[in-house]
Write a protein that holds these residues in place. Structure first.
Motif, PDB file in Angstrom:
ATOM      1  N   SER A   1       2.334  -4.465   3.457  1.00  0.00           N
ATOM      2  CA  SER A   1       3.590  -3.507   3.910  1.00  0.00           C
ATOM      3  C   SER A   1       2.913  -2.124   3.322  1.00  0.00           C
ATOM      4  O   SER A   1       2.251  -1.839   2.220  1.00  0.00           O
ATOM      5  CB  SER A   1       4.583  -3.899   3.179  1.00  0.00           C
ATOM      6  N   VAL A   2       3.127  -1.118   4.230  1.00  0.00           N
ATOM      7  CA  VAL A   2       2.807   0.297   3.779  1.00  0.00           C
ATOM      8  C   VAL A   2       3.961   1.207   3.478  1.00  0.00           C
ATOM      9  O   VAL A   2       4.989   1.073   4.581  1.00  0.00           O
ATOM     10  CB  VAL A   2       1.816   0.896   4.849  1.00  0.00           C
ATOM     11  N   VAL A   3       4.078   1.929   2.648  1.00  0.00           N
ATOM     12  CA  VAL A   3       5.324   2.909   2.002  1.00  0.00           C
ATOM     13  C   VAL A   3       4.402   4.287   2.196  1.00  0.00           C
ATOM     14  O   VAL A   3       3.589   4.428   1.190  1.00  0.00           O
ATOM     15  CB  VAL A   3       5.742   2.313   0.774  1.00  0.00           C
ATOM     16  N   THR A   4       4.962   5.068   2.983  1.00  0.00           N
ATOM     17  CA  THR A   4       4.348   6.552   3.096  1.00  0.00           C
ATOM     18  C   THR A   4       5.307   7.321   2.311  1.00  0.00           C
ATOM     19  O   THR A   4       6.531   7.398   2.426  1.00  0.00           O
ATOM     20  CB  THR A   4       4.239   6.972   4.469  1.00  0.00           C
ATOM     21  N   MET A   5       4.841   8.323   1.482  1.00  0.00           N
ATOM     22  CA  MET A   5       5.753   8.949   0.508  1.00  0.00           C
ATOM     23  C   MET A   5       5.104  10.221   0.305  1.00  0.00           C
ATOM     24  O   MET A   5       4.003  10.445  -0.285  1.00  0.00           O
ATOM     25  CB  MET A   5       6.014   8.249  -0.752  1.00  0.00           C
ATOM     26  N   PRO A   6       5.724  11.520   0.658  1.00  0.00           N
ATOM     27  CA  PRO A   6       5.408  12.574   0.502  1.00  0.00           C
ATOM     28  C   PRO A   6       5.352  13.109  -1.217  1.00  0.00           C
ATOM     29  O   PRO A   6       6.198  12.578  -1.833  1.00  0.00           O
ATOM     30  CB  PRO A   6       6.286  13.599   1.100  1.00  0.00           C
ATOM     31  N   GLY A   7       4.478  13.884  -1.632  1.00  0.00           N
ATOM     32  CA  GLY A   7       4.356  14.024  -3.118  1.00  0.00           C
ATOM     33  C   GLY A   7       5.510  14.741  -3.550  1.00  0.00           C
ATOM     34  O   GLY A   7       6.239  14.468  -4.593  1.00  0.00           O
ATOM     35  N   ASP A   8       6.021  15.672  -2.865  1.00  0.00           N
ATOM     36  CA  ASP A   8       7.353  16.294  -3.282  1.00  0.00           C
ATOM     37  C   ASP A   8       8.455  15.349  -3.299  1.00  0.00           C
ATOM     38  O   ASP A   8       9.182  15.711  -4.355  1.00  0.00           O
ATOM     39  CB  ASP A   8       7.713  17.424  -2.280  1.00  0.00           C
TER      40      ASP A   8
ATOM     41  N   GLU B   1      -3.395  16.746   7.158  1.00  0.00           N
ATOM     42  CA  GLU B   1      -2.323  15.902   7.675  1.00  0.00           C
ATOM     43  C   GLU B   1      -2.682  14.789   8.387  1.00  0.00           C
ATOM     44  O   GLU B   1      -3.611  15.054   9.533  1.00  0.00           O
ATOM     45  CB  GLU B   1      -1.317  16.950   8.600  1.00  0.00           C
ATOM     46  N   THR B   2      -2.023  13.781   8.436  1.00  0.00           N
ATOM     47  CA  THR B   2      -2.148  12.658   9.309  1.00  0.00           C
ATOM     48  C   THR B   2      -0.884  11.887   9.476  1.00  0.00           C
ATOM     49  O   THR B   2       0.043  12.576   8.803  1.00  0.00           O
ATOM     50  CB  THR B   2      -3.174  11.479   8.731  1.00  0.00           C
ATOM     51  N   HIS B   3      -0.829  10.949  10.221  1.00  0.00           N
ATOM     52  CA  HIS B   3       0.279  10.336  10.335  1.00  0.00           C
ATOM     53  C   HIS B   3       0.488   8.975  10.096  1.00  0.00           C
ATOM     54  O   HIS B   3       0.163   8.086  10.733  1.00  0.00           O
ATOM     55  CB  HIS B   3       1.073  10.467  12.043  1.00  0.00           C
ATOM     56  N   PRO B   4       0.411   8.541   8.740  1.00  0.00           N
ATOM     57  CA  PRO B   4       0.362   7.178   8.318  1.00  0.00           C
ATOM     58  C   PRO B   4       1.321   6.166   8.863  1.00  0.00           C
ATOM     59  O   PRO B   4       0.590   5.004   9.089  1.00  0.00           O
ATOM     60  CB  PRO B   4       0.735   7.318   6.944  1.00  0.00           C
ATOM     61  N   GLU B   5       2.620   6.615   9.311  1.00  0.00           N
ATOM     62  CA  GLU B   5       3.443   5.738   9.877  1.00  0.00           C
ATOM     63  C   GLU B   5       3.121   5.140  11.329  1.00  0.00           C
ATOM     64  O   GLU B   5       3.167   4.137  11.833  1.00  0.00           O
ATOM     65  CB  GLU B   5       4.670   6.113  10.174  1.00  0.00           C
ATOM     66  N   LEU B   6       1.856   5.707  12.129  1.00  0.00           N
ATOM     67  CA  LEU B   6       1.259   5.515  13.278  1.00  0.00           C
ATOM     68  C   LEU B   6      -0.039   4.659  12.753  1.00  0.00           C
ATOM     69  O   LEU B   6      -0.499   3.829  13.513  1.00  0.00           O
ATOM     70  CB  LEU B   6       0.841   6.482  14.061  1.00  0.00           C
TER      71      LEU B   6
ATOM     72  N   GLU C   1       6.008  20.345   5.546  1.00  0.00           N
ATOM     73  CA  GLU C   1       4.982  20.691   6.355  1.00  0.00           C
ATOM     74  C   GLU C   1       4.737  19.542   7.192  1.00  0.00           C
ATOM     75  O   GLU C   1       3.823  19.730   8.047  1.00  0.00           O
ATOM     76  CB  GLU C   1       3.633  20.951   5.499  1.00  0.00           C
ATOM     77  N   ILE C   2       5.115  18.485   7.283  1.00  0.00           N
ATOM     78  CA  ILE C   2       5.023  17.388   8.112  1.00  0.00           C
ATOM     79  C   ILE C   2       4.984  17.808   9.656  1.00  0.00           C
ATOM     80  O   ILE C   2       6.373  18.375   9.971  1.00  0.00           O
ATOM     81  CB  ILE C   2       5.736  16.224   8.244  1.00  0.00           C
ATOM     82  N   GLY C   3       4.236  17.382  10.567  1.00  0.00           N
ATOM     83  CA  GLY C   3       4.255  17.848  11.874  1.00  0.00           C
ATOM     84  C   GLY C   3       3.902  19.278  12.136  1.00  0.00           C
ATOM     85  O   GLY C   3       3.813  19.570  13.551  1.00  0.00           O
ATOM     86  N   LEU C   4       3.130  20.013  11.524  1.00  0.00           N
ATOM     87  CA  LEU C   4       2.819  21.313  11.494  1.00  0.00           C
ATOM     88  C   LEU C   4       1.242  21.757  11.468  1.00  0.00           C
ATOM     89  O   LEU C   4       0.992  22.640  11.338  1.00  0.00           O
ATOM     90  CB  LEU C   4       3.575  22.425  10.516  1.00  0.00           C
TER      91      LEU C   4
ATOM     92  N   ALA D   1       0.650  -1.288   0.041  1.00  0.00           N
ATOM     93  CA  ALA D   1       0.077   0.142  -0.028  1.00  0.00           C
ATOM     94  C   ALA D   1       0.683   1.292  -0.124  1.00  0.00           C
ATOM     95  O   ALA D   1       1.738   1.324   0.914  1.00  0.00           O
ATOM     96  CB  ALA D   1      -0.808   0.001   1.257  1.00  0.00           C
ATOM     97  N   LEU D   2       0.531   2.290  -0.933  1.00  0.00           N
ATOM     98  CA  LEU D   2       1.124   3.488  -0.840  1.00  0.00           C
ATOM     99  C   LEU D   2       0.277   4.602  -0.344  1.00  0.00           C
ATOM    100  O   LEU D   2      -0.759   4.720  -0.811  1.00  0.00           O
ATOM    101  CB  LEU D   2       1.778   3.853  -2.328  1.00  0.00           C
ATOM    102  N   ALA D   3       0.879   4.843   0.762  1.00  0.00           N
ATOM    103  CA  ALA D   3       0.133   6.126   1.598  1.00  0.00           C
ATOM    104  C   ALA D   3       0.866   7.730   1.113  1.00  0.00           C
ATOM    105  O   ALA D   3       2.214   7.744   1.876  1.00  0.00           O
ATOM    106  CB  ALA D   3       0.231   5.920   2.904  1.00  0.00           C
ATOM    107  N   SER D   4       0.329   8.206   0.030  1.00  0.00           N
ATOM    108  CA  SER D   4       1.006   9.567  -0.094  1.00  0.00           C
ATOM    109  C   SER D   4       0.834  10.551   0.741  1.00  0.00           C
ATOM    110  O   SER D   4      -0.043  10.418   1.672  1.00  0.00           O
ATOM    111  CB  SER D   4       0.630   9.924  -1.604  1.00  0.00           C
ATOM    112  N   HIS D   5       1.590  11.314   1.124  1.00  0.00           N
ATOM    113  CA  HIS D   5       1.691  12.283   2.126  1.00  0.00           C
ATOM    114  C   HIS D   5       1.970  13.823   1.833  1.00  0.00           C
ATOM    115  O   HIS D   5       1.987  14.160   0.674  1.00  0.00           O
ATOM    116  CB  HIS D   5       2.797  11.767   3.121  1.00  0.00           C
ATOM    117  N   ILE D   6       1.574  14.771   2.709  1.00  0.00           N
ATOM    118  CA  ILE D   6       1.488  15.860   2.218  1.00  0.00           C
ATOM    119  C   ILE D   6       2.969  16.330   2.444  1.00  0.00           C
ATOM    120  O   ILE D   6       4.085  15.424   2.314  1.00  0.00           O
ATOM    121  CB  ILE D   6       1.106  17.050   3.699  1.00  0.00           C
ATOM    122  N   PRO D   7       3.199  17.628   1.802  1.00  0.00           N
ATOM    123  CA  PRO D   7       4.696  18.180   1.582  1.00  0.00           C
ATOM    124  C   PRO D   7       5.576  18.037   2.530  1.00  0.00           C
ATOM    125  O   PRO D   7       5.238  18.031   3.793  1.00  0.00           O
ATOM    126  CB  PRO D   7       4.693  19.753   1.200  1.00  0.00           C
ATOM    127  N   SER D   8       6.822  17.428   2.550  1.00  0.00           N
ATOM    128  CA  SER D   8       7.736  16.980   3.492  1.00  0.00           C
ATOM    129  C   SER D   8       8.101  18.050   4.572  1.00  0.00           C
ATOM    130  O   SER D   8       8.360  18.012   5.721  1.00  0.00           O
ATOM    131  CB  SER D   8       8.792  16.411   3.068  1.00  0.00           C
TER     132      SER D   8
END
Length: 580
Positions: free
Chosen positions: A156-163, A115-120, A107-110, A98-105
């Motif tokens: 298996s889940v891979v999270t990847m920011p779009g940028d 924003e969510t936290h796919p790794e959790l 901006e993570i944590g702000l 599974a690919l979980a794409s993510h917000i711009p790197s």
């Protein structure tokens, strides 16, 4: 040659691992990956209407093919929708990436938009769950994820920011040969020696089989013949072990039937083969138990074991069978076969009594006719709830058919999306979704996916206008049914409005022709069958255990309602019992 970006490298590696398609819904953070798929002839993007469907479809594809399948969700809510289908795939041991794409790197944590936290979020439903924060992590991180999914059987889940997906891939990245198949596991000699002694010393041995017996039918039958053992099964073991089985004594568990319960409790030695059967109330606590499983973490977590054997069922039996002493005494086996046939004789009345005139239609009758008319190699996907009952009791396994459901996770709404994944693996193979009205309505939007891709899935809708299993659970617990009624539309009319074939069946005499016409139709079809919500009856004597936990009745049959061809099979097996 233009330099690859991370998204292109990601897609190339998936193709090299054998992935044929990726299910998902497009979104901004996913755009680089989707565009890479558009330009890669080896992988197709399958546009579904809900990401939960994407995960269910990928899980079903992986179960049908045994190979890695993939799904994707855009950042935040998009990938969050994957979670239920991924739980099901993981608990079904289906290899899914599974690919979980993510917000711009940056901006993570702000607290950024979406924003969510796919790794959790995906930690509990995956073997591997990591984020690609830098291009330099590719391709090793993806390769590791693939090998976890295939090697351990699950998600298996891979999270990847779009940028990050848009950045150039590293020039000297390390790519290695991918593991795309799982090895067999042979137990140690000490365990084989001990198991051999236990079998030789026991007078009455019963085998109880789960989905881990896939590919081991011949070995189980040879072993059962040599030691004169009854063979029972769990629901997930049915398709692998019940066909061509002269030792069959039925199924144990909440949907059980026949003499499987008696066979597991009246033996000297119970051998659990490839099953993580969860209902320990149905397992004995006063006989010796051996468990054989390829996953060591499954050993002993349901019952106390006298011997734990870590190994593949087929390899274990190949080592064991030549070494055990043959048994000649069939008394226990024959007694269980007779009990099995007698038990089935006692529960077919609801199916046989005026069934062709009963309105609303008996769902047992629908399942029986469906079993007769479906192809010998059909794939059935089965909604959780009462449809599990009909599949368990009426679908006849033959070694070529497949039956896929949410048998471990127990989710609603799985049949339609799983049918999508199953059908994409072979457009010429018959795929039948046995859907309940509650489950179908929950993800009904993806009926449009069938129309969009002209997938020839046949949806047979058991429409009793209720959440039937939940209603039954309430009744068994002594509660009045509440919140279980569905006010349904004419689903066949909705199917026709969507551009598919749709027919509504309200009388038994209409059923066969409706199924025949639907099966002949080249594209997607829906048969909306109005079924009796009161088809199941509670046993006349409800025990305290049933009231508190749906556990056991005196007959060990919680749900009355027939057993279809299994009675014929049991009668046939009685021919093997020597006459006095």
């Amino acid at each position: 040659m233009a330099k690859q970006n991370v998204a292109e490298q990601f897609v190339d590696i998936l193709a090299r691992a054998g992935v044929k398609r990726m299910y998902g819904v497009v979104g901004d953070s996913l755009n680089p990956v989707v565009d890479a798929i558009r330009r890669n002839a080896a992988i197709d993007w399958i546009h579904v209407r809900h990401e939960e469907t994407a995960a269910f479809a990928a899980g079903a594809e992986a179960q049908v093919t045994g190979s890695l399948a993939a799904c994707a969700g855009s950042c935040g809510p998009g990938n969050l929708h994957l979670i239920n289908g991924l739980y099901d795939a993981h608990r079904s041991m289906a290899p899914v990436l599974a690919l979980a794409s993510h917000i711009p790197s940056s901006e993570i944590g702000l607290g950024y938009f979406q924003e969510t936290h796919p790794e959790l979020l995906f930690q509990e439903c995956s073997h591997y769950n990591e984020m690609i924060s830098h291009p330099e992590q590719m391709p090793r991180l993806l390769q590791t994820a693939i090998q976890h999914a295939i090697g351990r059987g699950g998600v298996s889940v891979v999270t990847m920011p779009g940028d990050v997906a848009s950045k150039p891939a590293p020039e000297k990245s390390i790519e290695h040969a991918l593991v795309t198949t799982r090895p067999t596991v042979r137990p140690g000699d000490e365990e084989i020696d001990q198991l051999c002694r236990m079998v030789d010393e026991a007078k009455r041995v019963t085998l109880f089989c789960g989905s881990g017996t896939a590919g081991a039918h011949a070995e189980v039958m040879e072993f059962a013949e040599k030691i004169k053992s009854p063979v029972g099964h769990a629901l997930r073991g049915k398709e692998w072990i019940q066909y061509d089985n002269p030792y069959d004594v039925g199924m144990s568990g909440l949907l059980g039937y026949g003499a499987a319960y008696e066979a597991t409790h009246e033996c000297d030695l119970l051998i659990l083969l490839g099953t993580d059967f969860p209902y320990n109330a149905f397992l004995p606590d006063d006989v010796k138990i051996v468990q054989v499983d390829v996953r060591p973490e499954h050993l002993g977590r349901r019952s106390k074991l006298d011997l734990a054997v870590w190994g593949d069922v087929r390899e274990t039996l190949r080592c064991l069978t030549p070494r055990v002493k043959p048994k000649s005494d069939r008394k226990f086996l024959d007694r269980m076969l007779k009990k099995h046939a007698n038990a089935l004789e006692g529960v077919v009345k609801a199916y046989t009594r005026k069934v062709e005139k009963h309105v609303p239609i008996h769902p047992e009758y629908v399942a029986s006719v469906l079993d007769d008319m479906a192809d010998d190699d059909a794939v059935f996907t089965v909604d959780t709830g009462m449809n599990n009952v009909w599949a368990a009791r009426y679908l006849t396994p033959n070694g070529k058919r497949r039956v896929i459901g949410s048998f471990s996770h127990g989710s609603m709404a799985n049949a339609l999306p799983q049918a999508i994944g199953a059908q994409f693996t072979d457009l010429n193979r018959q795929v039948v979704a046995m859907a309940g009205d509650g489950g179908f309505a929950m993800l009904m939007g993806d009926f449009l996916t069938l129309v969009q891709y002209d997938l020839p899935v046949k949806v047979v809708l058991f429409n009793n206008s209720s959440l039937g299993m939940v209603e039954l659970e309430m009744l068994v617990a002594g509660l009045p049914s509440y919140g279980t009624t569905n006010k349904n539309p004419d689903f066949a009319a909705i199917a026709r409005a969507a551009g598919a074939y749709g027919v509504r069946v309200e009388k038994p005499k209409q059923l066969q022709s409706a199924l025949k016409d639907a099966f002949k139709h080249k594209g997607p079809a829906l048969v909306d069958v109005v079924t009796d919500p009161n088809a199941l009856s509670i046993p006349p004597k409800i025990s305290a255990e049933m009231v508190t936990g749906f556990a056991l009745s005196a007959s060990k049959i919680v749900l009355d309602g027939g057993v279809g061809r299994m009675l014929q099979m049991a009668r046939s097996n009685l021919r093997n019992v020597p006459r006095p």
